[in-house]
Design a protein around this motif. Structure first.
Motif: not given
Length: 443
Positions: A132, A151-152, A158, A161, A165, A380, A383
């Motif tokens: 992240p 991704c996390c 999260y 992310l 994003n 995201a 994950s």
């Protein structure tokens, strides 16, 4: 993306299968600013020089002729130099590598130095806990991104992310996540069939990521700090990897979310450690079984195991009112088990190796030669769906999406230095703390 603290409403079971292929399959034409200094060559920064990262870097360099690796970064010098040597031995890409000593960066701040090297694309393949903050840095600098899954590993990651994003889409940056099935021809074709009603109304899903175990009874050398020891063996520690349900089974969890057009609303499950015992085996589990509940009661039953001598299987199975579809089976979800030659694997994948295809898609998106690609949202959500499953299993409780997202449990250490203490430490006998259902506060 909406506020991550609130569940997004999923379409009804009666309507979602009729939805068009959607954002994951759609072509969204955008004008995108691409190249550093007006060059036609995409300049890459490679951050996180382990084995999977080195493979991803090779795939990125193979993807097209107009790409060059110009910067590398890793916390550990020997890992960076070993990766560079291995890449330079590959004839088809060695002329695309220009990483002199002054663009080889080490230390916990190395990622920022690589991002600042005038590059176009950043490859993020460090242990997932760092994803992240490194993704945020890349997007802040206006870079296109390939980042490995997951991704996390926690809720603060999260939420980071989600915000990154939003910024990346506002800047029209192209982002690909290493959930390669989203770029794999046979999976794309299967999803189109599902959207066209091949199995009718989805009733439930079964996914499996059951593979051999990684067992290691070695102990930390006396001349190595605990932080370095854990970084070198990051897959064995929850704070670094998220546990194997997050690090590996996220592939199948992502397929379930893809089928359902969204994340689940709650999860419960069980798991533990049966063979991953003894010194040196970190703190992660060796088996999970999670029941995810999506909107309108659709269940996703998810197995993830790392125990040798057991049934090895990876597949995604969708049960509907008109039948069942298996999207992949065998050790690699390709439809056939056992050893496969490269030619056979390409036949299984229905075309190009998907590990390369995701880089082909990313680079075409950056150049404006293909559909705009943005994997950040599903990267995201999938994950964190895996993290939700871990929270439920570690705690032994039913955990909702909303309460999981609100968690303030942050697995990233307060201080990042090789001589700092990591979040978990061994006891006097060399054993690390392990989550105990019914006792552990997992979020």
């Amino acid at each position: 993306m909406n506020d991550p603290r609130v569940s997004r409403t999923a379409p009804s079971r009666r309507t979602f299968m009729k939805t068009a292929a959607g954002a994951a399959l759609a072509a969204v034409p955008l004008v995108r600013s691409v190249h550093a200094a007006g060059s036609d060559v995409l300049r890459l920064a490679f951050i996180g020089c382990g084995g999977r990262g080195t493979g991803a870097c090779r795939d990125a360099l193979v993807a097209s002729g107009s790409v060059k690796l110009v910067a590398m970064a890793d916390v550990l010098r020997d890992r960076l130099e070993s990766s560079l040597r291995n890449l330079l031995q590959i004839d088809e890409i060695k002329e695309k590598i220009d990483v002199p000593p002054e663009r080889r960066f080490t230390g916990f701040d190395a990622y920022q130095k690589a991002i600042d090297c005038g590059v176009d694309v950043v490859l993020l393949t460090t242990p997932p806990v760092f994803r992240p903050m490194q993704y945020a840095a890349a997007v802040k600098a206006g870079k296109h991104v390939f980042m490995e899954k997951p991704c996390c590993v926690d809720a603060p990651g999260y939420r980071s992310l989600v915000e990154t994003n939003r910024q990346a889409k506002a800047k029209k940056l192209s982002v690909v996540v290493g959930l390669q099935r989203r770029h794999q021809k046979n999976y794309l074709e299967a999803m189109r069939r599902l959207r066209d009603g091949a199995v009718g109304e989805v009733m439930f899903l079964r996914t499996y990521f059951n593979m051999p175990s990684g067992i290691d009874h070695s102990r930390r050398p006396a001349n190595m700090t605990e932080m370095e020891w854990q970084l070198r063996r990051w897959g064995y520690f929850t704070w670094l990897s998220g546990d194997h349900i997050v690090e590996q089974a996220v592939h199948e969890i992502d397929i379930a979310n893809w089928v359902m057009n969204g994340h689940p609303v709650r999860a419960n499950g069980m798991g533990g450690r049966q063979v991953r015992t003894g010194r040196g085996n970190g703190q992660i589990y060796d088996h999970f079984c999670v029941e995810y509940e999506h909107e309108h009661g659709v269940r996703h039953f998810c197995q993830a195991r790392q125990i040798g001598g057991c049934w090895e299987h990876v597949s995604d199975n969708v049960h509907g009112t008109k039948g069942v579809m298996t999207l992949g089976s065998g050790p690699y979800g390709t439809g056939k088990a056992g050893y496969r030659t490269e030619k056979q694997l390409l036949e299984d994948f229905g075309g190009r190796n998907p590990y390369q295809q995701e880089h082909v898609d990313l680079q075409a998106s950056i150049r404006g030669d293909g559909p705009y690609v943005f994997d950040g949202d599903h990267g995201a959500d999938s994950s964190f769906t895996a993290v939700l499953g871990r929270m439920a299993v570690y705690s032994g409780r039913v955990v909702t999406w909303d309460e999981a997202v609100r968690s303030e449990l942050n697995l990233l250490p307060a201080k990042l230095a090789l001589d700092a203490d990591p979040p978990v430490l061994p006891d006097a006998d060399g054993f690390y703390p392990v989550a105990m259902p019914g006792q552990t506060k997992a979020w």
